[in-house]
Scaffold this active site. Structure first.
Site, mmCIF file in Angstrom:
data_model
loop_
_atom_site.group_PDB
_atom_site.id
_atom_site.type_symbol
_atom_site.label_atom_id
_atom_site.label_comp_id
_atom_site.label_asym_id
_atom_site.label_seq_id
_atom_site.Cartn_x
_atom_site.Cartn_y
_atom_site.Cartn_z
ATOM 1 C CG HIS A 13 -1.878 1.151 1.232
ATOM 2 N ND1 HIS A 13 -3.234 0.989 1.415
ATOM 3 C CD2 HIS A 13 -1.707 2.479 1.057
ATOM 4 C CE1 HIS A 13 -3.839 2.154 1.359
ATOM 5 N NE2 HIS A 13 -2.918 3.098 1.144
ATOM 6 C CG HIS A 15 -0.720 7.133 -1.133
ATOM 7 N ND1 HIS A 15 -1.932 7.331 -1.753
ATOM 8 C CD2 HIS A 15 -0.993 6.430 0.002
ATOM 9 C CE1 HIS A 15 -2.898 6.791 -1.024
ATOM 10 N NE2 HIS A 15 -2.361 6.231 0.050
ATOM 11 C CE LYS A 99 -7.903 2.227 -0.720
ATOM 12 N NZ LYS A 99 -6.699 2.932 -0.356
ATOM 13 C CG HIS A 136 -9.869 4.747 3.211
ATOM 14 N ND1 HIS A 136 -8.669 5.404 3.330
ATOM 15 C CD2 HIS A 136 -10.642 5.193 4.243
ATOM 16 C CE1 HIS A 136 -8.707 6.220 4.371
ATOM 17 N NE2 HIS A 136 -9.898 6.113 4.947
ATOM 18 C CG HIS A 174 -5.066 2.398 5.737
ATOM 19 N ND1 HIS A 174 -6.417 2.412 5.996
ATOM 20 C CD2 HIS A 174 -4.922 3.043 4.557
ATOM 21 C CE1 HIS A 174 -7.034 3.042 5.026
ATOM 22 N NE2 HIS A 174 -6.173 3.431 4.132
ATOM 23 C CG ASP A 247 -1.790 4.935 3.864
ATOM 24 O OD1 ASP A 247 -1.784 5.313 2.682
ATOM 25 O OD2 ASP A 247 -2.627 5.315 4.699
HETATM 26 O O1 DOR Z 1 -3.394 9.606 5.528
HETATM 27 C C1 DOR Z 1 -3.716 9.276 4.407
HETATM 28 N N1 DOR Z 1 -3.143 9.821 3.315
HETATM 29 N N2 DOR Z 1 -4.681 8.368 4.263
HETATM 30 C C2 DOR Z 1 -5.174 8.058 3.063
HETATM 31 O O2 DOR Z 1 -6.052 7.250 3.011
HETATM 32 C C3 DOR Z 1 -4.704 8.762 1.839
HETATM 33 C C4 DOR Z 1 -3.370 9.284 2.008
HETATM 34 C C5 DOR Z 1 -2.967 10.274 0.931
HETATM 35 O O3 DOR Z 1 -3.157 9.983 -0.246
HETATM 36 O O4 DOR Z 1 -2.413 11.322 1.265
HETATM 37 ZN ZN ZN Z 2 -3.376 5.105 1.416
#
Ligand code: DOR
Ligand code: ZN
Length: 344
Positions: A13, A15, A99, A136, A174, A247
Site C-alpha cells: 500500500h 502513494h 481500490k 479504505h 491500514h 500507506d
Molecule cells: O493519511 C492518508 N493519506 N490516508 C489516506 O487514506 C490517503 C493518504 C494520501 O493519499 O495522502
Molecule cells: Zn493510502
C-alpha cells in the site's frame, strides 16, 4: 553487530504521486522493496487500464536505472466503473487490484463511491475475475465521530460486502483498531489487512499532546494505546492475514503545517527500518519476514521475492526534511530522530 537477513519485502500500500515528488519518493521505496502496490488517488484518479499503464511508465521512468523494482497498479473505483473495466483490468499485466474509497474519506477521494450497493455488479465481476478489492474502511457520514469511523464501516459495510461476495478477496487497508483485528481474525481467508508503521509505533497522543503535531496526522487517524497494542499483537502473530502496507503518503511540509493540514505520514524513506523498530520493541524480529515478505505475496497470489536484504542494528539520524524542488520540502515521519535499524 546484530544483523537480520530477510527475503526482500514488498509494500502492499503506497502513494508515490507524480512529478518531482515521485522522483524522490519512488527511489526511497525501490531501495528496499521488490514491489509496491501503487495507490490510484491522483487528481484525476487512475480509473482505467490505459491510465494505469501510463502512470506505471511514469513511475518506472523515475526509478534509478539499475533497480529491479516493480510497480503494481490499482484502479480507483467510481460510481461509473463498468464490468468491462474489471475484465480489462483482470486481463492486463499491470493492474493487480481495485481500490474502494468511500467518497470524502480521505485525500483525493471526492470521486469515490457514494452508493455501495450500486457497485455490487462490479464486485460480482471482480469475484469472477479473481481480482482483489482493496478498501479504505471508514464511514464518511459527518455525524460519525472520526475515531469510530473504521469500526462502523466494518459493522455497516464490510459485513455486507463479504456476505454477498464470499469468494471475493478483500484487503482492509491500514487497519487501526482492535475491532478490525478481531473481525479479520474471525473472517474467512478471503479477508486480509495491511498495517502501517505509524499505527504500530504511535497512538493518538502523538498528534495532540504538547501541541498539534501535523506530521502524525493520517487517515484513518491514530487511535488510543489499546488499539496500537492490538495491532502489534496482530502484526507479530505470524498470522498470514496481516501484512505490510506502509500507506506512505507524501505531502509537501507546508501543506501539512497548515491551518487545514493534509492527511498522510511519509515513511517510505525508512519503511523497513521503522517496522524493524516496532517488531524489535515487541521482541518479535523473527516474525518480521513473514509479515514483510511472504504474507502479502501469498495473498495476492504472486511469487515470493528471492533476493534478500540485510538490516543492521545501528543508530542513524533521520533527516529533518527531503528537498523535493526549490523551496519545497517533505518532512519524514520521525524527522531528526534516531532510528536503531539500518538497511545495509
Ligand atoms: O493519511 C492518508 N493519506 N490516508 C489516506 O487514506 C490517503 C493518504 C494520501 O493519499 O495522502
Ligand atoms: Zn493510502
Amino acid at each position: 553487530m546484530q544483523t537480520l537477513t530477510i527475503i526482500q519485502p514488498d509494500d502492499w500500500h503506497l502513494h508515490v504521486r507524480t512529478g518531482d515528488m515521485l522522483k524522490t519518493v519512488i527511489n526511497h521505496t525501490a531501495r528496499q522493496f521488490g514491489r509496491a502496490i501503487i495507490m490510484p488517488n491522483l487528481q484525476p484518479p487512475v480509473t482505467n487500464v490505459e491510465q494505469a499503464e501510463h502512470y506505471q511508465q511514469e513511475i518506472m521512468n523515475a526509478v534509478e536505472p539499475d533497480s529491479e523494482f516493480q510497480a503494481l497498479m490499482v484502479l480507483y473505483l467510481t460510481n461509473n466503473t463498468t464490468v468491462e473495466d474489471v475484465k480489462k483490468a483482470a486481463a492486463s499485466n499491470s493492474v493487480k487490484a481495485f481500490k474502494l474509497y468511500p467518497a470524502g474519506a480521505t485525500t483525493n477521494s471526492a470521486q469515490g463511491v457514494t452508493d455501495l450497493t450500486a457497485l455490487f455488479p462490479i464486485f460480482e465481476a471482480m469475484q469472477t475475475e479473481n481480482i482483489p478489492l482493496l478498501i479504505h474502511g471508514e464511514i464518511t457520514d459527518e455525524t460519525v465521530d472520526i475515531f469510530d469511523r473504521e469500526r462502523l464501516f466494518i459493522e455497516q459495510k464490510l459485513v455486507l460486502i463479504q456476505q454477498n461476495f464470499p469468494a471475493l478477496r478483500i484487503v482492509l487497508e491500514h487497519i487501526t483498531t482492535q475491532e478490525a483485528v478481531e473481525y479479520i481474525l474471525q473472517a474467512p481467508n478471503t479477508l486480509a489487512a495491511t498495517i502501517t508503521p505509524q499505527h504500530l509505533l504511535y497512538n493518538r497522543n502523538a498528534i495532540l499532546v504538547g501541541g498539534i503535531k501535523p506530521h502524525y496526522y493520517c487517515l484513518p487517524i491514530l487511535k488510543r494505546e489499546s488499539h496500537r497494542q492490538a495491532l502489534i499483537t496482530a502484526a507479530t502473530s505470524g498470522n498470514p492475514k496481516f501484512f505490510l502496507g506502509t500507506d506512505s503518503a507524501p505531502h509537501l511540509s507546508h501543506l501539512k503545517e497548515n491551518s487545514c493540514g493534509c492527511a498522510g505520514c511519509y515513511s517510505a524513506y525508512g519503511a523497513i527500518e521503522l517496522y524493524a523498530e516496532a517488531f524489535d520493541n515487541a521482541d518479535a524480529l523473527d516474525k518480521l519476514e513473514g509479515f514483510a515478505s511472504f504474507h502479502g505475496a501469498d495473498f495476492y497470489q504472486l511469487p515470493r521475492n528471492t533476493r534478500t536484504i540485510i538490516l543492521e542494528k545501528r543508530d542513524w539520524q533521520v533527516p529533518d526534511a527531503y528537498l523535493i524542488a526549490e523551496n519545497q520540502q517533505l518532512t519524514p515521519l520521525k524527522a531528526g530522530e534516531t532510528l536503531h535499524w539500518k538497511l545495509k
